[in-house]
Design a protein around this motif. Structure first.
Motif, PDB file in Angstrom:
ATOM      1  N   ASN A  79     -12.711  14.066  55.577  1.00 50.94           N
ATOM      2  CA  ASN A  79     -13.620  13.363  54.665  1.00 50.94           C
ATOM      3  C   ASN A  79     -14.949  13.022  55.328  1.00 50.94           C
ATOM      4  O   ASN A  79     -15.776  12.327  54.748  1.00 50.94           O
ATOM      5  N   GLY A  80     -15.172  13.493  56.536  1.00 53.36           N
ATOM      6  CA  GLY A  80     -16.454  13.279  57.187  1.00 53.36           C
ATOM      7  C   GLY A  80     -16.467  12.081  58.109  1.00 53.36           C
ATOM      8  O   GLY A  80     -17.408  11.902  58.879  1.00 53.36           O
ATOM      9  N   ILE A  81     -15.486  11.220  58.026  1.00 62.02           N
ATOM     10  CA  ILE A  81     -15.469   9.998  58.834  1.00 62.02           C
ATOM     11  C   ILE A  81     -14.160   9.884  59.626  1.00 62.02           C
ATOM     12  O   ILE A  81     -14.156   9.813  60.844  1.00 62.02           O
ATOM     13  N   PHE A 125     -20.587  16.011  49.615  1.00 64.93           N
ATOM     14  CA  PHE A 125     -21.123  14.665  49.552  1.00 64.93           C
ATOM     15  C   PHE A 125     -20.487  13.824  48.455  1.00 64.93           C
ATOM     16  O   PHE A 125     -20.341  12.617  48.613  1.00 64.93           O
ATOM     17  N   GLY A 126     -20.136  14.438  47.337  1.00 60.46           N
ATOM     18  CA  GLY A 126     -19.538  13.680  46.241  1.00 60.46           C
ATOM     19  C   GLY A 126     -18.055  13.461  46.467  1.00 60.46           C
ATOM     20  O   GLY A 126     -17.570  12.339  46.469  1.00 60.46           O
ATOM     21  N   GLU A 127     -17.319  14.541  46.685  1.00 60.23           N
ATOM     22  CA  GLU A 127     -15.869  14.426  46.843  1.00 60.23           C
ATOM     23  C   GLU A 127     -15.463  14.193  48.295  1.00 60.23           C
ATOM     24  O   GLU A 127     -14.298  13.966  48.576  1.00 60.23           O
ATOM     25  N   ARG A 128     -16.423  14.279  49.200  1.00 60.30           N
ATOM     26  CA  ARG A 128     -16.168  14.101  50.635  1.00 60.30           C
ATOM     27  C   ARG A 128     -15.093  15.054  51.143  1.00 60.30           C
ATOM     28  O   ARG A 128     -14.200  14.672  51.884  1.00 60.30           O
ATOM     29  N   LEU A 183     -24.097   5.827  47.776  1.00 56.58           N
ATOM     30  CA  LEU A 183     -22.650   6.034  47.844  1.00 56.58           C
ATOM     31  C   LEU A 183     -22.294   7.136  48.830  1.00 56.58           C
ATOM     32  O   LEU A 183     -21.300   7.050  49.560  1.00 56.58           O
ATOM     33  N   GLN A 184     -23.114   8.199  48.829  1.00 59.64           N
ATOM     34  CA  GLN A 184     -22.836   9.330  49.718  1.00 59.64           C
ATOM     35  C   GLN A 184     -23.150   8.996  51.170  1.00 59.64           C
ATOM     36  O   GLN A 184     -22.478   9.449  52.090  1.00 59.64           O
ATOM     37  N   PRO A 208     -20.855   5.633  53.897  1.00 61.39           N
ATOM     38  CA  PRO A 208     -19.780   5.789  54.888  1.00 61.39           C
ATOM     39  C   PRO A 208     -20.302   6.236  56.251  1.00 61.39           C
ATOM     40  O   PRO A 208     -19.916   5.689  57.282  1.00 61.39           O
ATOM     41  N   ARG A 209     -21.215   7.204  56.253  1.00 65.69           N
ATOM     42  CA  ARG A 209     -21.740   7.696  57.532  1.00 65.69           C
ATOM     43  C   ARG A 209     -22.550   6.614  58.229  1.00 65.69           C
ATOM     44  O   ARG A 209     -22.489   6.457  59.450  1.00 65.69           O
ATOM     45  N   GLN A 258     -13.835   0.855  48.025  1.00 67.11           N
ATOM     46  CA  GLN A 258     -13.042   2.049  47.793  1.00 67.11           C
ATOM     47  C   GLN A 258     -11.985   2.204  48.877  1.00 67.11           C
ATOM     48  O   GLN A 258     -12.215   1.856  50.034  1.00 67.11           O
ATOM     49  N   GLN A 300     -12.774   3.946  52.316  1.00 70.46           N
ATOM     50  CA  GLN A 300     -13.546   3.225  53.327  1.00 70.46           C
ATOM     51  C   GLN A 300     -12.672   2.229  54.073  1.00 70.46           C
ATOM     52  O   GLN A 300     -12.914   1.953  55.244  1.00 70.46           O
ATOM     53  N   PRO A 336     -13.114   9.404  44.394  1.00 69.11           N
ATOM     54  CA  PRO A 336     -14.518   9.693  44.699  1.00 69.11           C
ATOM     55  C   PRO A 336     -15.104  10.831  43.855  1.00 69.11           C
ATOM     56  O   PRO A 336     -16.280  10.825  43.538  1.00 69.11           O
TER      57      PRO A 336
END
Lengths: 309, 449
Positions: free
Chosen positions: A60-62, A275-278, B93-94, B97-98, B114, B117, B411
């Motif tokens: 999910n990028g994180i 970016f939307g659905e990660r 929103l996008q 998190p980063r 959410q 997160q 999401p």
């Protein structure tokens, strides 16, 4: 280009021979190429490799990533929903490549015939104008023109075709051709100007000989113009086809892929997935597939236009 | 010299070698962070420090309430400086998190809580502050949407967000056009509402001004769904309770209702290409009797339509049933890695206890301030649509009818499922049955990943 090519070209030269010199030449060659190579590696090769790597994970990028092997690719190549954007991208080739190149060829031939230099340069400027407008601005402008009360429908009303009016970008059947035509509008200018330059370089004697042989304008076009601008057409077909397959800005600012998913293209889908659905993995996999697809289409085209002098 | 083809082969070989090398280097490590486990509980300080302090606020461009509150707080506390960064909410929103995962995170972020997160340990657990400041006195329905349990379920567990304003959704109406069709009071049932739609159509008026270029019709669809399907089922679905499903006859019926409205010409025919801004603009300019939207637009409509706009909650199917409407807290969160969590929490507590701040929530936010229900409510202009939305909010709160948005279920739900599916539904390109099934299928796919 390569080290060996560099030195082998030198081998027969006078004076500067011997292994020591050759070694220094090689080093100098690499030194000259180094800045470009480093930049290329950092901004092209590295991201490319990272994308390939990400595409093998569920991430999910994180948070922590999970290895999924080729599952993301399997998903893309088997889900009909993921294949539809690729199909749409191929439809866009008609609007981004076929129409602009054809129109560019016709317009360039026409402008060539016009003797009035003022008129010719005015036409050239006007045709090229869309090219200097940012695609995002073009997208926003066109979405107003395509609106229910926009210029396109007003024009249809004026000429008595009121029955055809519709919200073009919200229409399931016409949204894709409508956004495609924005691409045609943007790219025709580039095609015209480039082909005009190419036609300008043709030796007038060739046209004269056709005319002496009793040929008409079609014969001139067929026997002289077309073969002479073959390479330029190749360039245009290549860059416009890439623009079609990798399109993003125009779709994003006009329809966002809608209505439904009628105008969804891989570029917008990658953005949404990432970016939307990660779903970084799935987005990267689609990116890699798109790259391979572009190569698979472009390389054969390239060959067609390069061979046969 | 090498022949071109040999040279090309060499070049290809070289780049392949470099690519392979990089892959080998990269293959050693998986992307993303490792799972550090839940952070420890820390002691909190409820006193605001006297020395100069900078609070970094990351908020949205479309809704200025949070920055106005920050400005007011600065006025009252000269040693505090707010460093405000703004972005459109979908972009925020996008990026949030980063940004929260980075080494330089903000102290406060405008964000709906959410599950992702919380799982990624990006948000600070606010329970210690809730204990210290007494936030547990707030109505439970205000806090539930901001809670996430350790197993990753929303609606219960620790508190991760602080709701300042509260949205409430319903139907705006143009008073002038309502008079033309003889509507003297808001409809009491869905049947009455549909009669009004037909009356407007017969009078040559547009019954509903609808945007749907980005799936804005989700408000209209859910307004109907809320009345047909029991509240718990919808809430379970939004909160990702295991086994929750929306592929039920009631949601099919709601989809059919909306599709019929479109077929009968109750919606503008270009709905699928109209965006949010155009919808509000056209409604404010007098096009359309009704518009499905929330209280966040009330203050702006008050100034644009000057007394010509009213608001009511979408009516139930049978008269007398309690009003159910989407109503969620607009929340701020404190990132887990924030530099000044104590000051940020002090500010949050101030927004709902300071009377000037509460007035700002009403004036700028067009909303009722949340928090302790015992506190006096801010003044609003009598007869304004803001007053009506505030009454509507109270009605929903009293009847325990507040429910979240379907769009927040996962999401990807809004952009990738609801938006295209609603466009297909309104355009007559999908059946109500397929619509409900697709919502559920995508939901399960989103949750599985």
């Amino acid at each position: 280009m390569t080290a060996t090519g560099f030195s082998s070209g030198r081998a027969g030269g006078a004076g500067r021979t011997g292994p020591r010199m050759r070694g220094r030449d090689v080093a100098a060659g690499w030194l000259f190429a180094a800045p470009a190579l480093i930049v290329y590696a950092m901004f092209v090769l590295y991201p490319l490799c990272v994308a390939v790597q990400y595409s093998l994970y569920e991430w999910n990028g994180i948070g922590p990533a999970t290895w999924v092997g080729l599952d993301n690719y399997k998903n893309i190549l088997t889900e009909p929903e993921r294949l539809a954007p690729i199909r749409n991208a191929f439809v866009l080739i008609i609007f981004f490549t076929v129409l602009p190149v054809t129109a560019g060829l016709a317009l360039a031939s026409l402008i060539k015939v016009i003797q009035n230099p003022v008129f010719a340069s005015a036409a050239r400027t006007m045709l090229f104008l869309p090219q200097i407008i940012p695609l995002v601005a073009a997208g926003i402008g066109w979405s107003w023109m395509y609106a229910q009360t926009g210029l396109v429908n007003q024009a249809l009303d004026v000429v008595g075709l009121g029955s055809l009016t519709r919200p073009w970008l919200g229409d399931f059947d016409f949204a894709l051709p409508a956004v495609g035509l924005i691409g045609t509008w943007v790219l025709t200018g580039l095609c015209t100007v480039l082909l005009l330059t190419a036609i300008g370089k043709i030796d007038p004697a060739l046209y004269e000989s056709v005319r002496l042989d009793g040929g008409n304008w079609y014969h001139e076009f067929r026997a002289v113009t077309l073969p002479s601008v073959r390479k330029e057409i190749g360039v245009l077909v290549t860059i416009n086809t890439i623009a079609a397959l990798a399109s993003f800005d125009i779709i994003m600012t006009t329809t966002g892929g809608g209505p439904g998913r009628e105008t969804m293209v891989p570029g917008v889908e990658i953005y949404r997935l990432g970016f939307g659905e990660r779903e970084i993995g799935l987005a990267s996999a689609l990116g890699v597939v798109l790259m391979l697809l572009v190569l698979a289409v472009i390389l054969p085209l390239h060959r067609v236009f390069q061979e046969r002098p | 010299m090498l022949s071109p083809s040999r040279r090309r082969r060499r070049a290809v070989g070289l780049s392949l070698a470099m690519a392979a090398m990089s892959v080998v280097v990269l293959a050693g490590c998986a992307p993303g962070g490792s799972d550090p486990g839940a952070p420890q509980r820390r002691s909190v300080n409820t006193r605001l420090a006297d020395e100069p302090i900078t609070i970094k606020l990351y908020t949205e461009t479309n809704y200025t309430l949070y920055e106005e509150l920050a400005h007011e707080f600065q006025r009252q506390h000269p040693n505090v400086t707010f460093e405000i960064t703004k972005e459109r909410y979908d972009v925020l929103l996008q990026n949030a998190p980063r940004l929260m995962a980075s080494d330089n995170p903000p102290d406060l972020v405008r964000l709906d809580v959410q599950t992702d997160q919380v799982k990624d340990n990006l948000l600070l657990d606010l329970d210690p502050y809730a204990d210290a400041y007494g936030w547990d006195r707030f109505p439970p329905t205000q806090l539930a949407p901001l809670r996430v349990s350790e197993s990753g379920q929303r609606g219960e567990g620790s508190l991760y967000g602080y709701g300042i304003n509260h949205s409430v959704t319903g139907v705006y109406f143009n008073k002038e056009l309502a008079r033309q069709i003889g509507m003297n009071e808001p409809p009491a049932t869905m049947g009455e509402f549909e009669e009004l739609l037909q009356a407007a159509r017969d009078a040559g008026l547009l019954p509903i001004m609808q945007a749907n270029a980005a799936g804005e019709a989700n408000m209209t669809y859910q307004a109907i769904l809320n009345q047909l399907l029991d509240r718990q089922t919808v809430e379970d679905w939004i909160y990702n309770v295991p086994g929750a499903t929306i592929d039920v006859p009631e949601s099919v019926a709601a989809a059919r209702r909306l599709q019929e409205w479109a077929e009968k010409g109750y919606l503008n025919s270009d709905a699928n290409s109209v965006d949010y801004t155009s919808m509000v603009g056209r409604f404010a300019a007098g096009e359309g009797l009704f518009m499905f939207l929330g209280n966040w637009q009330a203050a702006a409509l008050d100034s644009e339509m000057e007394g010509n706009v009213g608001f009511f909650l979408f009516p139930p199917e049978d008269a007398g049933r309690p009003a159910i409407a989407m109503s969620t807290p607009g929340s701020l969160v404190i990132p887990a890695k924030a530099e000044n969590p104590d000051a940020a929490a002090y500010f949050l507590n101030w927004t709902l206890t300071n009377s000037t701040a509460r007035q700002t929530v009403a004036d700028v936010g067009g909303s009722v301030p949340g928090g302790d229900p015992g506190r006096p409510l801010p003044d609003v202009a009598p007869g304004s649509v803001t007053e009506q939305t505030q009454e509507a909010f109270q009605d929903v709160a009293e009847g325990d009818g507040a429910i979240g948005f379907l769009t927040n279920a996962t999401p990807g739900m809004f952009q990738n499922t609801l938006a295209p599916q609603l466009q297909l539904l309104i355009g007559g390109r999908t059946s109500p049955e397929e619509f409900a099934a697709k919502l559920q299928a995508d939901y399960e796919e989103d949750l599985a990943s």
